[in-house]
Design a protein around this motif. Structure first.
Motif, mmCIF file in Angstrom:
data_model
loop_
_atom_site.group_PDB
_atom_site.id
_atom_site.type_symbol
_atom_site.label_atom_id
_atom_site.label_comp_id
_atom_site.label_asym_id
_atom_site.label_seq_id
_atom_site.Cartn_x
_atom_site.Cartn_y
_atom_site.Cartn_z
ATOM 1 N N THR A 65 0.826 -1.210 0.000
ATOM 2 C CA THR A 65 0.000 0.000 0.000
ATOM 3 C C THR A 65 0.859 1.259 0.000
ATOM 4 N N ARG A 118 -2.855 -2.803 5.342
ATOM 5 C CA ARG A 118 -4.016 -2.571 6.219
ATOM 6 C C ARG A 118 -4.879 -1.431 5.692
ATOM 7 N N ASP A 119 -4.261 -0.522 4.964
ATOM 8 C CA ASP A 119 -4.945 0.688 4.514
ATOM 9 C C ASP A 119 -5.772 0.382 3.253
ATOM 10 N N THR A 120 -7.076 0.230 3.469
ATOM 11 C CA THR A 120 -7.961 -0.188 2.375
ATOM 12 C C THR A 120 -8.012 0.836 1.245
ATOM 13 N N GLU A 121 -8.022 2.118 1.640
ATOM 14 C CA GLU A 121 -8.095 3.170 0.607
ATOM 15 C C GLU A 121 -6.840 3.155 -0.269
ATOM 16 N N ARG A 139 -6.699 -7.368 2.576
ATOM 17 C CA ARG A 139 -6.332 -6.695 3.819
ATOM 18 C C ARG A 139 -5.998 -7.707 4.912
ATOM 19 N N ASP A 186 -3.963 -7.482 8.958
ATOM 20 C CA ASP A 186 -3.053 -6.865 9.924
ATOM 21 C C ASP A 186 -2.132 -7.960 10.453
#
Ligand code: NAP
Length: 309
Positions: free
Chosen positions: A30, A53-56, A76, A78
């Motif tokens: 990401t 982890r950062d979906t956007e 995704r 963690d």
């Protein structure tokens, strides 16, 4: 600096490699080195499994890849949660017949050394135990010719890893925790390479130092203003760009030059001799066994442990 921001595949001299039949998982894609490598694999036509982890940010990387010759999806997980690592491995195993390249790249230097659910500091957990678990759970999805690449660091030099003191965090700094997790990365990659060879799997495993790269998000957990200060070095002759860092990852992932190379450590696309502790086979084997114990999983490739002798 010469070569700054040239696409990783050009720097790695693999721009003509066709990856349209390949599926490549890049953990931690990401941002930073992983993101630049994922984009590069996409331009080579690969199906890229983008992770973080950062979906956007993950959705952005997928869009970037799909605007080129590649296809992509975001997964995704963690890495502080072993259950999420398992779910990631399950999703990958269920969705692809063969994973051609596994890039164990996610990680960093973390704000605290407070023990995680596994009783170890976050750097050892996220940087070493999570990729160890992910690789173990993806072993059956790797086929003949697959490659596993682990993003280590020059920080592995000048540190030691005493597994008997792993759970003792008194006096441990976040930088020291990071360094020893990167030593674990080099030891892990070498041990994995040896066991895979002994198993006759024709799957390679190598690790590398990407360079000192202030242009990634790596400095996000640096204390105080040191994060901003680190970023000021971006573009200086003593540092590398994210594209330069990614170039070694892309090189190890798809270059024919290293199709049969395993158990080695690289920097700037060249084989490099890691520290004596990193090369210590007894330490490598001990780390392998202890990691399985901490994760409470069966020791992967246990029947090939003697390959370390
Ligand atoms: N930059 C350097 O100078 C340097 C030098 C040597 C080695 N390295 C290594 O290079 C690798 C990539 O770092 P970078 O410089 O590109 O830094 P970065 O920009 O911070 O990228 C780190 C990546 O790891 C992911 N990540 C972090 N914690 C995670 C967690 N708990 N679970 C899942 N994913 C997580 C991040 O995803 P999210 O943000 O979406 O969570 C991000 O995609 C790391 O292994 C680092 O140790 C960096």
């Amino acid at each position: 600096m010469f070569g700054f921001a040239r696409p990783p595949e050009e720097q790695a001299k693999v721009a003509d490699v066709d990856c349209s039949e390949q599926t490549i998982l890049v953990t931690g894609s990401t941002s930073g080195i992983g993101r630049a490598a994922a984009q590069s694999f996409g331009r080579l036509g690969a199906h890229v499994l983008v992770h973080g982890r950062d979906t956007e940010a993950g959705a952005e990387v997928v869009d970037e890849i799909e605007s080129t010759d590649g296809t992509a999806e975001f997964l995704r997980a963690d890495f502080i949660e072993p259950q999420q690592v398992s779910e990631l491995a399950d999703t990958v195993s269920e969705s692809v017949d063969t994973l051609d390249v596994l890039c164990n790249n996610a990680g960093g230097l973390f704000e605290t050394v407070e023990p995680t659910s596994l009783g170890v500091d976050p750097a050892f957990h996220i940087n070493h135990l999570a990729p160890y678990q992910l690789t173990a759970e993806l072993l059956d999805t790797l086929g003949s010719g697959s490659r596993v690449i682990t993003t280590a660091s020059i920080a592995h030099r000048g540190t030691t890893l005493n597994l008997d003191e792993l759970m003792e965090i008194a006096g441990l700094s976040t930088a020291a925790a990071y360094a020893r997790s990167k030593l674990a990365n080099v030891q892990f990659a070498a041990e994995l390479g040896r066991r895979l060879t002994a198993a006759g799997r024709e799957v390679t495993s190598n690790s590398f130092h990407p360079g000192v790269i202030p242009g990634s998000e790596f400095g996000r957990a640096f204390p105080g203003i040191s994060s901003e200060l680190f970023q000021l070095f971006d573009g200086s002759p003593f540092t590398e760009s994210v594209e330069e860092g990614a170039a070694t990852l892309v090189y190890l992932g798809v270059s024919e030059d290293v199709a049969a190379t395993t158990g080695k450590y690289f920097a700037r696309r060249r084989e490099n001799r890691p520290s004596p502790d990193a090369r210590d086979r007894t330490a490598q084997r001990k780390l392998w066994k202890e990691s399985a114990k901490i994760l409470d999983i069966d020791e992967p490739l246990a029947e090939y442990a003697d390959a370390s002798d």
